[in-house]
Design a protein around this motif. Structure first.
Motif, short mmCIF file in Angstrom:
data_model
loop_
_atom_site.label_atom_id
_atom_site.label_comp_id
_atom_site.label_asym_id
_atom_site.label_seq_id
_atom_site.Cartn_x
_atom_site.Cartn_y
_atom_site.Cartn_z
N THR A 176 5.82 -2.65 2.13
CA THR A 176 5.00 -2.27 0.98
C THR A 176 3.54 -2.66 1.19
O THR A 176 2.62 -1.87 0.89
N TRP A 177 3.30 -3.86 1.69
CA TRP A 177 1.92 -4.30 1.94
C TRP A 177 1.25 -3.42 2.99
O TRP A 177 0.07 -3.07 2.85
N ARG A 178 1.99 -3.07 4.03
CA ARG A 178 1.40 -2.22 5.07
C ARG A 178 1.04 -0.85 4.54
O ARG A 178 0.01 -0.27 4.92
N ALA A 179 1.87 -0.30 3.65
CA ALA A 179 1.63 1.06 3.15
C ALA A 179 0.63 1.09 2.01
O ALA A 179 -0.28 1.95 2.01
N GLY A 194 0.20 -2.52 -4.18
CA GLY A 194 1.59 -2.10 -4.12
C GLY A 194 2.54 -3.28 -4.10
O GLY A 194 3.62 -3.25 -4.73
N PHE A 195 2.16 -4.33 -3.37
CA PHE A 195 3.00 -5.53 -3.31
C PHE A 195 3.10 -6.17 -4.69
O PHE A 195 4.18 -6.61 -5.10
N ALA A 202 6.41 -7.06 -6.83
CA ALA A 202 6.62 -8.43 -7.30
C ALA A 202 6.85 -8.46 -8.81
O ALA A 202 7.70 -9.21 -9.32
N THR A 203 6.09 -7.64 -9.55
CA THR A 203 6.27 -7.56 -11.00
C THR A 203 7.66 -7.05 -11.35
O THR A 203 8.34 -7.56 -12.25
N PHE A 221 -0.93 1.51 -13.00
CA PHE A 221 -2.23 2.10 -13.39
C PHE A 221 -3.36 1.08 -13.22
O PHE A 221 -4.43 1.40 -12.69
N LEU A 222 -3.13 -0.14 -13.68
CA LEU A 222 -4.16 -1.18 -13.54
C LEU A 222 -4.47 -1.48 -12.08
O LEU A 222 -5.63 -1.76 -11.72
N MET A 223 -3.48 -1.42 -11.23
CA MET A 223 -3.67 -1.70 -9.81
C MET A 223 -4.25 -0.51 -9.04
O MET A 223 -4.52 -0.61 -7.85
#
Length: 344
Positions: free
Chosen positions: A135-138, A143-144, A148-149, A275-277
């Motif tokens: 997820t972090w790579r993409a 996204g991470f 996590a949420t 949306f916030l991210m």
């Protein structure tokens, strides 16, 4: 080397300190360096007898020099600051790389290990590490944070009234600690969209669609988890979705008003985080919520009609999860495509 030979070697300085004039008088200046070297050796040479062997001890100055060559480098505050600065720069690299993704997940998993242990089995943590790195790579930190949420809210909902769920026989296995099957089943669609993003399938034109599918898959799964767990804990009456017949809590395909409302709220919350991210736009967040509810309805129907019935023993909870989140993400992508065709 024999004892007599060593004594002969020890007597060399005495020989050179009183050289024969007939032998050395033609070039006495040549003897000066030799005399100096052997005299120095005579002052620092010590013979230690151990049974039948002799050990020559080197001068202290030479031993200190040899030891200093193997002394490890000193760790200074500046070197530590440089290392930390390099690590921070790697984590903040944009776009994300595999190295930054691995380092970030190692640090986050170490710091968040108490939460991870409460919600996942050891093999489940390993599967979650793969998901987090991918997820972090993409999608980077945003996204991470979305995943996590999802994990925190889903774990909290699973733990609600755990004693009551265990007593009624409707609690998740291992008291809610998810294994690798559950992690993979819950994130399979998200992993597919992550790979599509990493390898830039479809180019820039499909980039936002893949992000939408990623967010929709986790909105779908979180809504399903929360509705199920809150329904088990607080649902006053549960109905079989296909016949609306009243059935016990925890029945496959059963729904409750309390659980359904909680699931809708959970999907809204996670879509809002997306949306916030900056993962999705405002109208795409609404699509995620709608798609998640359609998918959850379909998942309830599949559970009521087919799950673990005769001929469908392979259709366990993990398999249904894969179908559920796949439906949610695909429906969201199709809805987005339809809206774009209507309003190009």
């Amino acid at each position: 080397m024999t004892t007599s030979a060593l004594h002969s070697l020890a007597s060399l300085p005495a020989f050179f300190s009183n050289p024969s004039p007939s032998l050395f008088s033609p070039n006495p200046t040549l003897l000066s360096p030799l005399y100096s070297q052997f005299h120095h050796l005579h002052l620092h040479l010590h013979l230690h007898s151990h049974s039948h062997c002799h050990v020559i001890t080197l001068p202290n100055k030479r031993r200190k020099t040899a030891m200093s060559q193997h002394t490890p480098p000193r760790v200074t505050s500046s070197s530590v600051q440089d290392a930390l600065g390099g690590a921070v720069a790697l984590i903040q690299s944009s776009p994300a790389t595999w190295r930054s993704a691995l380092l970030s997940n190692v640090l986050i998993f170490l710091l968040g290990s108490p939460i991870l242990v409460a919600g996942l089995s050891p093999s489940g943590i390993a599967a979650a590490f793969f998901l987090g790195t991918l997820t972090w790579r993409a999608f980077g930190p945003s996204g991470f944070l979305l995943v996590a949420t999802y994990f925190v809210i889903g774990t909290a909902a699973t733990k609600v009234k755990m004693a009551q769920k265990v007593a009624q026989g409707v609690a998740e296995k291992r008291k809610g600690r998810r294994g690798p099957g559950s992690v993979i089943g819950s994130s399979a669609a998200g992993c597919v969209f992550a790979f599509l993003t990493i390898f830039q399938v479809g180019g820039e034109a499909f980039y936002q669609l893949w992000r939408l599918g990623f967010v929709a898959s986790f909105c779908t799964k979180l809504s399903d988890t929360v509705s199920s767990e809150i329904g088990k804990a607080y649902g006053k009456t549960t109905y079989l979705v296909t016949t609306f017949k009243i059935v016990p809590r925890g029945t496959e395909g059963a729904v409750s008003i309390e659980g359904t409302l909680a699931g809708i709220f959970a999907s809204i919350l996670l879509a809002f985080v997306g949306f916030l991210m900056g993962e999705v736009s405002s109208h795409a967040a609404i699509i995620c919520v709608i798609a998640s509810q359609i998918a959850n309805l379909g998942e309830s129907i599949i559970g009521a009609v087919y799950q673990e019935k005769e001929g469908f023993q392979w259709l366990n909870n993990d398999a249904v999860n894969v179908i559920n989140i796949s439906m949610g993400s695909i429906i969201a992508v199709l809805m987005q495509q339809a809206l774009q065709s209507l309003h190009p």
